[in-house]
Design a protein around this motif. Structure first.
Motif, PDB file in Angstrom:
ATOM      1  N   LEU A 289       0.813  -1.218   0.000  1.00  0.00           N
ATOM      2  CA  LEU A 289       0.000   0.000   0.000  1.00  0.00           C
ATOM      3  C   LEU A 289       0.848   1.269   0.000  1.00  0.00           C
ATOM      4  CD1 LEU A 289      -2.920  -0.934   2.437  1.00  0.00           C
ATOM      5  CD2 LEU A 289      -2.933  -0.897  -0.067  1.00  0.00           C
ATOM      6  N   ASP A 290       2.150   1.104  -0.117  1.00  0.00           N
ATOM      7  CA  ASP A 290       3.012   2.282  -0.271  1.00  0.00           C
ATOM      8  C   ASP A 290       2.562   3.064  -1.506  1.00  0.00           C
ATOM      9  OD1 ASP A 290       5.696   3.747   0.245  1.00  0.00           O
ATOM     10  OD2 ASP A 290       5.796   3.170  -1.874  1.00  0.00           O
ATOM     11  N   GLU A 291       2.417   4.367  -1.362  1.00  0.00           N
ATOM     12  CA  GLU A 291       1.817   5.181  -2.420  1.00  0.00           C
ATOM     13  C   GLU A 291       2.538   5.022  -3.757  1.00  0.00           C
ATOM     14  OE1 GLU A 291      -0.954   6.924  -2.576  1.00  0.00           O
ATOM     15  OE2 GLU A 291      -1.436   6.235  -0.560  1.00  0.00           O
ATOM     16  N   THR A 292       3.865   4.995  -3.721  1.00  0.00           N
ATOM     17  CA  THR A 292       4.623   4.884  -4.972  1.00  0.00           C
ATOM     18  C   THR A 292       4.344   3.564  -5.664  1.00  0.00           C
ATOM     19  OG1 THR A 292       6.386   6.255  -4.040  1.00  0.00           O
ATOM     20  CG2 THR A 292       6.920   4.957  -5.995  1.00  0.00           C
ATOM     21  N   LEU A 293       4.419   2.477  -4.894  1.00  0.00           N
ATOM     22  CA  LEU A 293       4.175   1.150  -5.470  1.00  0.00           C
ATOM     23  C   LEU A 293       2.721   1.004  -5.897  1.00  0.00           C
ATOM     24  CD1 LEU A 293       5.166  -1.704  -6.126  1.00  0.00           C
ATOM     25  CD2 LEU A 293       4.624  -2.351  -3.765  1.00  0.00           C
ATOM     26  N   LYS A 294       1.808   1.478  -5.058  1.00  0.00           N
ATOM     27  CA  LYS A 294       0.386   1.351  -5.378  1.00  0.00           C
ATOM     28  C   LYS A 294       0.036   2.126  -6.642  1.00  0.00           C
ATOM     29  CE  LYS A 294      -2.954   3.485  -3.150  1.00  0.00           C
ATOM     30  NZ  LYS A 294      -3.996   3.901  -2.175  1.00  0.00           N
ATOM     31  N   ASP A 295       0.546   3.347  -6.762  1.00  0.00           N
ATOM     32  CA  ASP A 295       0.267   4.153  -7.955  1.00  0.00           C
ATOM     33  C   ASP A 295       0.798   3.472  -9.209  1.00  0.00           C
ATOM     34  OD1 ASP A 295      -0.933   6.017  -6.379  1.00  0.00           O
ATOM     35  OD2 ASP A 295       0.750   7.421  -6.356  1.00  0.00           O
ATOM     36  N   LEU A 296       1.970   2.864  -9.090  1.00  0.00           N
ATOM     37  CA  LEU A 296       2.555   2.169 -10.238  1.00  0.00           C
ATOM     38  C   LEU A 296       1.682   0.987 -10.653  1.00  0.00           C
ATOM     39  CD1 LEU A 296       4.910   1.713 -12.220  1.00  0.00           C
ATOM     40  CD2 LEU A 296       6.017   0.335 -10.439  1.00  0.00           C
ATOM     41  N   ILE A 297       1.278   0.174  -9.676  1.00  0.00           N
ATOM     42  CA  ILE A 297       0.458  -1.005  -9.970  1.00  0.00           C
ATOM     43  C   ILE A 297      -0.894  -0.596 -10.532  1.00  0.00           C
ATOM     44  CG2 ILE A 297      -0.748  -2.965  -8.924  1.00  0.00           C
ATOM     45  CD1 ILE A 297       1.580  -3.192  -6.953  1.00  0.00           C
ATOM     46  N   VAL A 298      -1.527   0.386  -9.906  1.00  0.00           N
ATOM     47  CA  VAL A 298      -2.858   0.829 -10.345  1.00  0.00           C
ATOM     48  C   VAL A 298      -2.802   1.399 -11.757  1.00  0.00           C
ATOM     49  CG1 VAL A 298      -4.669   2.549  -9.944  1.00  0.00           C
ATOM     50  CG2 VAL A 298      -3.792   1.202  -8.037  1.00  0.00           C
ATOM     51  N   SER A 299      -1.796   2.217 -12.036  1.00  0.00           N
ATOM     52  CA  SER A 299      -1.690   2.823 -13.368  1.00  0.00           C
ATOM     53  C   SER A 299      -1.453   1.761 -14.440  1.00  0.00           C
ATOM     54  CB  SER A 299      -0.569   3.867 -13.392  1.00  0.00           C
ATOM     55  OG  SER A 299       0.686   3.264 -13.129  1.00  0.00           O
ATOM     56  N   ARG A 300      -0.611   0.772 -14.117  1.00  0.00           N
ATOM     57  CA  ARG A 300      -0.341  -0.300 -15.084  1.00  0.00           C
ATOM     58  C   ARG A 300      -1.596  -1.141 -15.333  1.00  0.00           C
ATOM     59  NH1 ARG A 300       5.240  -1.542 -15.419  1.00  0.00           N
ATOM     60  NH2 ARG A 300       6.317   0.466 -15.603  1.00  0.00           N
ATOM     61  N   LEU A 301      -2.306  -1.478 -14.257  1.00  0.00           N
ATOM     62  CA  LEU A 301      -3.523  -2.279 -14.402  1.00  0.00           C
ATOM     63  C   LEU A 301      -4.598  -1.516 -15.174  1.00  0.00           C
ATOM     64  CD1 LEU A 301      -3.898  -3.984 -10.896  1.00  0.00           C
ATOM     65  CD2 LEU A 301      -3.489  -5.115 -13.075  1.00  0.00           C
ATOM     66  N   ALA A 302      -4.749  -0.235 -14.861  1.00  0.00           N
ATOM     67  CA  ALA A 302      -5.756   0.578 -15.546  1.00  0.00           C
ATOM     68  C   ALA A 302      -5.432   0.687 -17.033  1.00  0.00           C
ATOM     69  CB  ALA A 302      -5.832   1.961 -14.907  1.00  0.00           C
ATOM     70  N   ALA A 303      -4.163   0.901 -17.351  1.00  0.00           N
ATOM     71  CA  ALA A 303      -3.755   0.983 -18.758  1.00  0.00           C
ATOM     72  C   ALA A 303      -3.993  -0.345 -19.466  1.00  0.00           C
ATOM     73  CB  ALA A 303      -2.283   1.381 -18.844  1.00  0.00           C
ATOM     74  N   PHE A 304      -3.726  -1.430 -18.758  1.00  0.00           N
ATOM     75  CA  PHE A 304      -3.938  -2.765 -19.322  1.00  0.00           C
ATOM     76  C   PHE A 304      -5.416  -2.998 -19.618  1.00  0.00           C
ATOM     77  CE2 PHE A 304      -4.978  -7.255 -18.680  1.00  0.00           C
ATOM     78  CZ  PHE A 304      -4.099  -7.867 -19.562  1.00  0.00           C
ATOM     79  N   LEU A 305      -6.272  -2.621 -18.681  1.00  0.00           N
ATOM     80  CA  LEU A 305      -7.707  -2.850 -18.845  1.00  0.00           C
ATOM     81  C   LEU A 305      -8.323  -1.953 -19.915  1.00  0.00           C
ATOM     82  CD1 LEU A 305      -8.771  -3.198 -15.098  1.00  0.00           C
ATOM     83  CD2 LEU A 305      -8.587  -5.028 -16.785  1.00  0.00           C
TER      84      LEU A 305
END
Length: 263
Positions: free
Chosen positions: A83-99
Motif C-alpha cells: 500500500l506504499d503510495e509509490t508502489l500502489k500508484d505504479l500497480i494501479v496505473s499499469r492495471l488501468a492501462a492494461f484494462l
C-alpha cells in the motif's frame, strides 16, 4: 647478550600465549562450520563431526525461518509495502492501462496468460453450466407454466369478447385449452431447457471472450477515466483484507528454512 635473553624471556610468555589463543580460537570457529558431513572410520564416527552448525542446520533453519516469517516480515509489513503510495500508484496505473487497452488484450488472452489452456476451457465450461443452471432455476421459480396459462387465457378471452365464440367458449373450455399448454411448456423447459439455452450462452460467452477488455468496459458504461479509481479501490480493499492470507500463502518461514537446508 644477557639483556637480549632477558627480553626474549619476557616476550616468550605473551607471544606463546597469543599463538596458542589464536590457534584455539581459529580451531573453535572452524569447528563451528566444518566439517559439513560426519567423518567415519569404518563404523566409528569421529567426534565433533560434522561441525556444530552443520549438525544443527535443521534447527537453525527452522529458527531463522520462523524469525524472518513471524517477526521480520509480518502481514502488516507486507500490507504497508503493497500500500506504499509509490508502489500502489505504479500497480494501479499499469492495471488501468492494461484494462483500457482496446486493441491489445481480450478477455481470453488476459486469462490464458495466467492459466493453462486446459484450465481456461475447463473454467469456461463450468461457467456455461453455472449460468445455464441459474437461468433454468430462475425460470422454474417464476412458475412460467402458470404464467403462460393465465396470460393465454386472458388473451383468448380478450380476442373472443363480443363475438359468437364468447357464447361457446366458456371459462371451463378456455381453461381446458390453456392449462395443458402451460403444463406442456413447463415440462419442455425442465426436460430440454438446458439444451436450448446452453448453445446461446456458449455463443454469447464466445463473443465476450474475444472482445478487448477496454471495449467490454465501454459497453457496460464504464468511462475510462473512472477505471483507475475503480482499480485503486479494488486493489486497496484486496490488500487490506487478503494480506494475512497472502503472507500465509507465501510461507516465508518455510522458504527461508528450505533455502538454508539447501545450502
Amino acid at each position: 647478550m644477557e639483556n637480549i635473553m632477558d627480553i626474549l624471556y619476557l616476550l616468550a610468555g605473551p607471544l606463546i600465549g597469543s599463538i596458542i589463543g589464536y590457534s584455539t580460537n581459529y580451531l573453535a570457529v572452524k569447528m563451528l562450520f566444518r566439517p559439513l558431513r560426519p567423518i567415519k572410520i569404518g563404523t566409528f564416527r569421529l567426534p565433533f563431526t560434522p561441525g556444530i552448525i552443520p549438525k544443527r542446520k535443521d534447527q537453525l533453519a527452522r529458527a531463522l525461518g520462523s524469525a524472518v516469517g513471524n517477526n521480520l516480515l509480518t502481514s502488516d509489513d507486507i500490507e504497508k509495502i503493497l500500500l506504499d503510495e509509490t508502489l500502489k500508484d505504479l500497480i494501479v496505473s499499469r492495471l488501468a492501462a492494461f484494462l483500457c487497452a482496446e486493441e491489445e488484450h481480450t478477455l481470453k488472452t488476459m486469462l490464458t496468460e495466467y492459466c493453462t489452456e486446459e484450465s481456461y476451457l475447463r473454467g469456461k465450461a463450468h461457467l456455461e453450466k453455472v449460468i445455464g443452471d441459474k437461468i433454468i432455476t430462475g425460470i422454474a421459480q417464476l412458475d412460467l407454466g402458470e404464467i403462460i396459462a393465465t396470460e393465454s387465457k386472458r388473451v383468448i378471452k380478450q380476442k373472443i369478447e363480443g363475438t359468437m365464440l364468447a357464447f361457446i367458449a366458456n371459462e371451463k373450455m378456455i381453461d381446458s385449452l390453456t392449462a395443458p399448454l402451460g403444463a406442456m411448456l413447463e415440462t419442455y423447459i425442465k426436460e430440454n431447457g438446458k439444451d436450448v439455452i446452453r448453445p446461446i450462452i456458449k455463443l454469447e460467452i464466445a463473443k465476450l471472450e474475444n472482445q478487448p477488455i477496454g471495449k467490454i468496459l465501454t459497453d457496460i458504461g464504464m468511462e475510462k477515466n473512472l477505471v483507475p479509481n475503480l482499480v485503486d479501490k479494488i486493489y486497496t480493499q484486496f490488500v487490506g483484507t487478503k494480506a494475512t492470507e497472502f503472507i500465509k500463502a507465501l510461507d516465508i518461514a518455510g522458504v527461508v528454512e528450505q533455502k538454508i537446508n539447501a545450502m
